[in-house]
Enzyme design. Sequence first.
Site, PDB file in Angstrom:
ATOM      1  N   TYR A  35     -12.090  74.630 -34.727  1.00 30.02           N
ATOM      2  CA  TYR A  35     -11.522  74.518 -36.084  1.00 30.02           C
ATOM      3  C   TYR A  35     -12.571  74.814 -37.178  1.00 30.02           C
ATOM      4  CZ  TYR A  35      -9.978  71.744 -40.193  1.00 30.02           C
ATOM      5  OH  TYR A  35      -9.678  71.304 -41.452  1.00 30.02           O
TER       6      TYR A  35
ATOM      7  N   ASN B  52     -22.705  66.883 -22.171  1.00 30.46           N
ATOM      8  CA  ASN B  52     -22.316  68.141 -22.822  1.00 30.46           C
ATOM      9  C   ASN B  52     -23.004  68.301 -24.174  1.00 30.46           C
ATOM     10  OD1 ASN B  52     -20.391  70.541 -23.073  1.00 30.46           O
ATOM     11  ND2 ASN B  52     -19.949  69.390 -24.935  1.00 30.46           N
TER      12      ASN B  52
ATOM     13  N   TYR C 108     -19.503  59.431 -28.882  1.00 29.09           N
ATOM     14  CA  TYR C 108     -19.583  60.675 -29.649  1.00 29.09           C
ATOM     15  C   TYR C 108     -20.671  60.560 -30.724  1.00 29.09           C
ATOM     16  CZ  TYR C 108     -18.449  63.841 -33.458  1.00 29.09           C
ATOM     17  OH  TYR C 108     -18.536  64.758 -34.469  1.00 29.09           O
TER      18      TYR C 108
HETATM   19  N1  UFG Z   1      -5.127  57.712 -37.461  1.00 26.31           N
HETATM   20  C1  UFG Z   1      -3.888  57.111 -37.381  1.00 26.31           C
HETATM   21  N2  UFG Z   1      -2.896  57.753 -36.683  1.00 26.31           N
HETATM   22  C2  UFG Z   1      -3.091  58.972 -36.087  1.00 26.31           C
HETATM   23  C3  UFG Z   1      -4.370  59.580 -36.184  1.00 26.31           C
HETATM   24  C4  UFG Z   1      -5.372  58.917 -36.879  1.00 26.31           C
HETATM   25  O1  UFG Z   1      -3.670  56.023 -37.888  1.00 26.31           O
HETATM   26  O2  UFG Z   1      -2.159  59.498 -35.461  1.00 26.31           O
HETATM   27  C5  UFG Z   1      -6.200  57.030 -38.211  1.00 26.31           C
HETATM   28  C6  UFG Z   1      -7.411  56.718 -37.343  1.00 26.31           C
HETATM   29  O3  UFG Z   1      -7.231  55.540 -36.612  1.00 26.31           O
HETATM   30  C7  UFG Z   1      -8.502  56.635 -38.413  1.00 26.31           C
HETATM   31  C8  UFG Z   1      -8.056  57.643 -39.470  1.00 26.31           C
HETATM   32  O4  UFG Z   1      -6.680  57.869 -39.225  1.00 26.31           O
HETATM   33  O5  UFG Z   1      -8.468  55.365 -38.971  1.00 26.31           O
HETATM   34  C9  UFG Z   1      -8.793  58.959 -39.373  1.00 26.31           C
HETATM   35  O6  UFG Z   1      -8.720  59.419 -38.027  1.00 26.31           O
HETATM   36  P1  UFG Z   1      -9.116  60.895 -37.589  1.00 26.31           P
HETATM   37  O7  UFG Z   1      -8.903  60.994 -36.118  1.00 26.31           O
HETATM   38  O8  UFG Z   1      -8.442  61.893 -38.446  1.00 26.31           O
HETATM   39  O9  UFG Z   1     -10.667  60.990 -37.929  1.00 26.31           O
HETATM   40  P2  UFG Z   1     -11.875  60.033 -37.451  1.00 26.31           P
HETATM   41  O10 UFG Z   1     -12.271  59.255 -38.655  1.00 26.31           O
HETATM   42  O11 UFG Z   1     -11.584  59.274 -36.239  1.00 26.31           O
HETATM   43  O12 UFG Z   1     -12.961  61.097 -37.009  1.00 26.31           O
HETATM   44  C10 UFG Z   1     -13.340  62.186 -37.797  1.00 26.31           C
HETATM   45  C11 UFG Z   1     -13.917  63.251 -36.905  1.00 26.31           C
HETATM   46  C12 UFG Z   1     -15.171  62.751 -36.249  1.00 26.31           C
HETATM   47  C13 UFG Z   1     -16.125  62.238 -37.277  1.00 26.31           C
HETATM   48  C14 UFG Z   1     -15.456  61.226 -38.181  1.00 26.31           C
HETATM   49  C15 UFG Z   1     -16.384  60.822 -39.268  1.00 26.31           C
HETATM   50  O13 UFG Z   1     -12.992  63.610 -35.896  1.00 26.31           O
HETATM   51  O14 UFG Z   1     -15.769  63.815 -35.551  1.00 26.31           O
HETATM   52  O15 UFG Z   1     -14.279  61.795 -38.730  1.00 26.31           O
HETATM   53  O16 UFG Z   1     -15.717  60.157 -40.261  1.00 26.31           O
HETATM   54  F1  UFG Z   1     -17.148  61.651 -36.675  1.00 26.31           F
END
Ligand code: UFG
Length: 331
Positions: free
Chosen positions: A11, A97, A146
């Site tokens: 992406y 990895n 990660y």
């Molecule tokens: N979330 C939901 N429902 C979903 C998907 C996500 O409630 O279906 C919530 C997650 O629990 C989290 C928030 O939305 O609270 C953001 O989740 P994302 O998966 O979009 O992003 P993350 O914060 O987990 O992770 C992203 C990147 C990582 C990075 C991180 C740093 O994927 O690589 O941001 O902030 F490390």
Amino acid sequence: MTILITGGAGYIGSCTTLKILQTLDTKCIVVDKQETSNLQKLLISFPNKIVFYKLNMCDLTSLEEVFKNYKIKSIIHFAAYTIVSESEKQVYEYLSNNINSTLNLVELMVKYNVENLIFSSSASVYGNAKYVPIDEEHPTEPQSTYALSKKICEQIIQKYSSKGIKFITLRYFNPAGCIENLGEEHDPETHLIPILIKSILEGKTFKIFGNNFPTKDGTCIRDFIHIEDLVNAHIISLEKLINNEKINEIYNVGINKGYSVMDVLNKSLEILKKDTNKNFNFIFSEPREGDVPILVANSNKIQKHLGFKPRYDLEDIIYSVWKYEKQKISI
Ligand code: UFG
């Protein structure tokens, strides 16, 4: 000029490749384990400016072929496993990895005298925020495998700076949004915004992971940076690095603003009003493993050092994803 982009089919990697080819006079060598739809689109648009190597960077011999075949000037290193929740189940896979691919890369950079490296790191290295917004001086206490892998890679790169590598490490907060016909195509998709927009358009049940976090509405707070801004941060960093204006620095990349999952949901419903499928609904479910309550950037350092200024906000991100998903439905 020749730039090597590892993970260039993914992406963020594909969006960056697109902008580099549109703005700089260069050829891009893309290395990736996978062929993706985003890569196919790039190969169609720039048939003579991209060379694609499908390979696993943990395999030093095949990675070395790239260095033997091309005189590379600079590298942007995206390739990594990136899903926080998955990394808790696949500890060995994530560490081996992400770390070995980075180690092979820097070793070959030294061997082939490639000086410039932009490294894709993550705000997740900070762990549970001790204060917000989070600046680069905030302690790094990774809460997921990660995040640990990214912290170790940052340290490896720092170590190799004594062997002649110049680097800029970018710690992304939450990248989201689309550029032109490139968007998030993860399989499975785990990121909030694409899942949410698809659920609204298709009338599915959207799950909010956790509503008991210590935040204003109990849902997690994140700093969403538009992919176009993030890509620009890479291009500016690369130019400054090549010109030796800034070397061996770590920068946060965010917009210095936090939105809760509930804010994102409400804003998306407001924007997609006409297009909301009547079967759409949402439920609260258990928190996801490894999620921290709040990550909001203080990105003043990159603004001050490199003149980087984000141009977009959450609404622009939601609009761009809406447009992208609608266009897919109409194809
Ligand atoms: N979330 C939901 N429902 C979903 C998907 C996500 O409630 O279906 C919530 C997650 O629990 C989290 C928030 O939305 O609270 C953001 O989740 P994302 O998966 O979009 O992003 P993350 O914060 O987990 O992770 C992203 C990147 C990582 C990075 C991180 C740093 O994927 O690589 O941001 O902030 F490390």
